[in-house]
Design an enzyme around this catalytic site. Structure first.
Site, short mmCIF file in Angstrom:
data_model
loop_
_atom_site.label_atom_id
_atom_site.label_comp_id
_atom_site.label_asym_id
_atom_site.label_seq_id
_atom_site.Cartn_x
_atom_site.Cartn_y
_atom_site.Cartn_z
N LYS A 152 0.84 -1.20 0.00
CA LYS A 152 0.00 0.00 0.00
C LYS A 152 0.88 1.25 0.00
CE LYS A 152 -3.79 -2.55 1.89
NZ LYS A 152 -4.42 -3.17 3.05
N GLN A 187 -5.06 -1.93 9.18
CA GLN A 187 -4.87 -3.26 8.59
C GLN A 187 -5.47 -4.33 9.50
OE1 GLN A 187 -3.35 -3.86 5.46
NE2 GLN A 187 -4.22 -5.89 5.86
N ASP A 198 -11.67 2.05 3.21
CA ASP A 198 -11.96 0.62 3.04
C ASP A 198 -13.47 0.40 2.87
OD1 ASP A 198 -9.90 -1.20 2.90
OD2 ASP A 198 -9.54 -1.24 5.08
#
Ligand code: NAP
Length: 284
Positions: A53, A97, A120
């Protein structure tokens, strides 16, 4: 023999679009897009995802802020950090994460992220918006799948779409996105009785189960678009998908490989969401 859907090429197109827009935002509005990535603990797979990322941010011209926290970080400390990032104007998107260590309640953390920075699209507000079709961000993996289907030129309207898997991050939102594109959608899961029969009816088959090579060629309708979300290991420890590529490609019209299919799309769509967040926060 199926045509291969090249996720690397499609994701490169998405990233190039994002990079061009990010450069324009910087030049015309003096805005540098920023993504904060938070990782707790030392899970090697999570580490790889976070590094990827970070690299993707660099490639599209974003700033990335990495917060690597010790395994022993408490929930309160993590929530404090999320609150700081919610207020930090340099940060347009926040990604924590997953999975988190067992002593931390993932839901509490997801719910603490400002919905405007929830790139997300896991926050209940964003999940709800997807249900009513008024979303700001689409969840990255299902959005990547939609872009891959689009790249084939296959029209979803009126087609039989079968999604196998009903997780909150893939299966359920995937089904909603196909429905919004006028597909006739069936969702299957571990309790589904006649899986083979349902799969054989699918013009578009999206598989997100987490079981290596589970869907075989005899379960696929001639000419179908087959999208394999799975990231599994075969008996030799080699990365593979939920679809048995060798037999499936003989029946399918289009198919994604693993690796090189859905995987690269997820990060590309994360970059796209972060750009969208930056524009929305700046009122552009
Ligand atoms: P998950 O939360 O474990 O959900 C798996 C789903 O598959 C569940 O709904 C389960 O049904 C269903 N299932 C399990 N066995 C089945 C069977 N025999 N027949 C029919 N359905 C069955 O997994 P996930 O997070 O959605 O991920 C699925 C796969 O996609 C994994 O391999 C994961 O690594 C991969 N993935 C890849 C990306 C990417 O970027 N490429 C992103 C996310 C996930 P029940 O609900 O009845 O248990």
């Amino acid at each position: 023999m199926a045509q291969i859907i090249d996720g690397k090429a499609v994701s490169a197109d998405v990233k190039a679009e994002v990079a061009a827009e990010a450069a324009k935002l910087k030049e015309e509005n003096g805005l540098k897009v920023g993504l904060a990535v938070v990782i707790v603990g030392n899970d090697p797979a999570s580490r790889v995802y976070v590094n990827n990322k970070k690299k993707a941010c660099e490639a599209v011209g974003f700033q990335s802020f990495e917060y690597a926290l010790d395994e022993s970080t408490t929930q309160e400390q993590l929530l404090d950090l999320v609150n700081v990032l919610n207020r930090d104007n340099r940060v347009n998107g926040i990604l924590v994460q997953l999975p988190l260590p067992k002593h931390i309640d993932e839901k509490a953390v997801i719910n603490a992220i400002s919905p405007d920075k929830d790139v997300d699209a896991f926050h209940p507000v964003n999940v709800g918006k997807i249900m009513i079709g008024e979303y700001s961000f689409l969840p990255c993996t299902p959005a990547g799948v939609m872009r891959l289907i689009e790249s084939t030129g296959f029209d979803i309207t009126g087609k039989q779409c079968v999604v196998i898997g009903r997780s909150n991050i893939v299966g359920k939102p995937q089904a909603m996105l196909l429905l919004q594109k006028n597909g006739t959608v069936t969702i299957c899961h571990s309790k589904t009785k006649n899986l083979k029969e349902i799969c054989l009816s699918a013009d578009i088959l999206v598989v997100a189960i987490g079981r290596a090579k589970f869907i075989t060629g005899d379960m696929i309708k001639e000419g179908a678009v087959v999208i394999d979300v799975g990231m599994d290991r075969d008996e030799n420890g080699k990365l593979c998908g939920d679809v048995d590529f060798e037999t499936a490609e003989k029946a399918a019209g289009w198919i994604t490989p693993v690796p090189g299919g859905v995987g690269p799309m997820t990060i590309a769509m994360l970059m796209k969401n972060t750009l969208t967040a930056a524009k929305q926060q700046a009122g552009i």
